[in-house]
Design a protein around this motif. Sequence first.
Motif, PDB file in Angstrom:
ATOM      1  N   ASN A  14      47.334  -3.439 -53.010  1.00  0.00           N
ATOM      2  CA  ASN A  14      46.059  -4.153 -52.942  1.00  0.00           C
ATOM      3  C   ASN A  14      46.254  -5.623 -52.599  1.00  0.00           C
ATOM      4  OD1 ASN A  14      44.162  -1.990 -53.961  1.00  0.00           O
ATOM      5  ND2 ASN A  14      45.732  -2.007 -55.543  1.00  0.00           N
ATOM      6  N   ARG A  15      47.155  -5.874 -51.675  1.00  0.00           N
ATOM      7  CA  ARG A  15      47.521  -7.243 -51.316  1.00  0.00           C
ATOM      8  C   ARG A  15      46.318  -8.020 -50.785  1.00  0.00           C
ATOM      9  NH1 ARG A  15      52.734  -7.271 -47.954  1.00  0.00           N
ATOM     10  NH2 ARG A  15      53.362  -6.296 -49.890  1.00  0.00           N
ATOM     11  N   LYS A  16      46.134  -9.203 -51.320  1.00  0.00           N
ATOM     12  CA  LYS A  16      45.078 -10.105 -50.863  1.00  0.00           C
ATOM     13  C   LYS A  16      45.477 -11.526 -51.218  1.00  0.00           C
ATOM     14  CE  LYS A  16      42.352  -9.894 -55.050  1.00  0.00           C
ATOM     15  NZ  LYS A  16      41.398 -10.896 -55.427  1.00  0.00           N
ATOM     16  N   LYS A  17      44.741 -12.478 -50.678  1.00  0.00           N
ATOM     17  CA  LYS A  17      45.023 -13.875 -51.000  1.00  0.00           C
ATOM     18  C   LYS A  17      44.507 -14.203 -52.395  1.00  0.00           C
ATOM     19  CE  LYS A  17      45.188 -16.165 -46.582  1.00  0.00           C
ATOM     20  NZ  LYS A  17      44.667 -17.284 -45.811  1.00  0.00           N
ATOM     21  N   ALA A  49      39.834 -15.176 -63.979  1.00  0.00           N
ATOM     22  CA  ALA A  49      40.878 -16.097 -63.519  1.00  0.00           C
ATOM     23  C   ALA A  49      42.263 -15.560 -63.876  1.00  0.00           C
ATOM     24  CB  ALA A  49      40.670 -17.484 -64.126  1.00  0.00           C
ATOM     25  N   ARG A  50      42.396 -15.017 -65.066  1.00  0.00           N
ATOM     26  CA  ARG A  50      43.680 -14.469 -65.500  1.00  0.00           C
ATOM     27  C   ARG A  50      44.097 -13.281 -64.633  1.00  0.00           C
ATOM     28  NH1 ARG A  50      45.276 -12.150 -71.496  1.00  0.00           N
ATOM     29  NH2 ARG A  50      47.332 -11.416 -70.861  1.00  0.00           N
ATOM     30  N   THR A  51      43.159 -12.385 -64.356  1.00  0.00           N
ATOM     31  CA  THR A  51      43.454 -11.223 -63.507  1.00  0.00           C
ATOM     32  C   THR A  51      43.872 -11.677 -62.113  1.00  0.00           C
ATOM     33  OG1 THR A  51      41.933  -9.829 -64.742  1.00  0.00           O
ATOM     34  CG2 THR A  51      42.477  -9.126 -62.499  1.00  0.00           C
ATOM     35  N   GLU A  52      43.163 -12.647 -61.575  1.00  0.00           N
ATOM     36  CA  GLU A  52      43.494 -13.179 -60.248  1.00  0.00           C
ATOM     37  C   GLU A  52      44.908 -13.758 -60.239  1.00  0.00           C
ATOM     38  OE1 GLU A  52      42.602 -13.792 -56.288  1.00  0.00           O
ATOM     39  OE2 GLU A  52      41.314 -12.823 -57.762  1.00  0.00           O
ATOM     40  N   PHE A  53      45.234 -14.540 -61.254  1.00  0.00           N
ATOM     41  CA  PHE A  53      46.553 -15.164 -61.357  1.00  0.00           C
ATOM     42  C   PHE A  53      47.650 -14.116 -61.521  1.00  0.00           C
ATOM     43  CE2 PHE A  53      49.954 -16.967 -63.989  1.00  0.00           C
ATOM     44  CZ  PHE A  53      50.359 -18.006 -63.163  1.00  0.00           C
ATOM     45  N   GLU A  54      47.424 -13.155 -62.404  1.00  0.00           N
ATOM     46  CA  GLU A  54      48.447 -12.130 -62.653  1.00  0.00           C
ATOM     47  C   GLU A  54      48.666 -11.235 -61.440  1.00  0.00           C
ATOM     48  OE1 GLU A  54      47.318 -10.187 -66.300  1.00  0.00           O
ATOM     49  OE2 GLU A  54      48.119 -11.830 -67.502  1.00  0.00           O
ATOM     50  N   THR A  55      47.610 -10.914 -60.725  1.00  0.00           N
ATOM     51  CA  THR A  55      47.746 -10.100 -59.518  1.00  0.00           C
ATOM     52  C   THR A  55      48.541 -10.850 -58.459  1.00  0.00           C
ATOM     53  OG1 THR A  55      45.670  -8.950 -59.975  1.00  0.00           O
ATOM     54  CG2 THR A  55      46.483  -8.856 -57.716  1.00  0.00           C
ATOM     55  N   ALA A  56      48.236 -12.115 -58.263  1.00  0.00           N
ATOM     56  CA  ALA A  56      48.968 -12.917 -57.277  1.00  0.00           C
ATOM     57  C   ALA A  56      50.432 -13.076 -57.683  1.00  0.00           C
ATOM     58  CB  ALA A  56      48.308 -14.277 -57.112  1.00  0.00           C
TER      59      ALA A  56
END
Length: 83
Positions: A14-17, A49-56
């Motif tokens: 699920n690669r994304k910016k 925000a946490r999910t976004e950070f952890e995914t990245a």
Amino acid sequence: MQKYTKIAIFAIKNRKKMNTNLIFSFLRDVAANNNRPWFQAHKDEYQAARTEFETATAQLIARIASFDDSVAHLTVKDCTYRF
């Protein structure tokens, strides 16, 4: 064969910016309102925000692991203190 954690596999598929605006906006807000009642009222924003950070971070680990096997076993928790 490289071994990846479940979150790293999810991140690769699920690669994304990374949405840095979401993360930095939350961090600015929490810095200005560093108290429990405010945090409890904005817990959904924290989770986003946490999910976004952890995914990245998982994506970064997976990308580095593609050329450096020494990081393939690492998880997001291994690489971060707290978000």
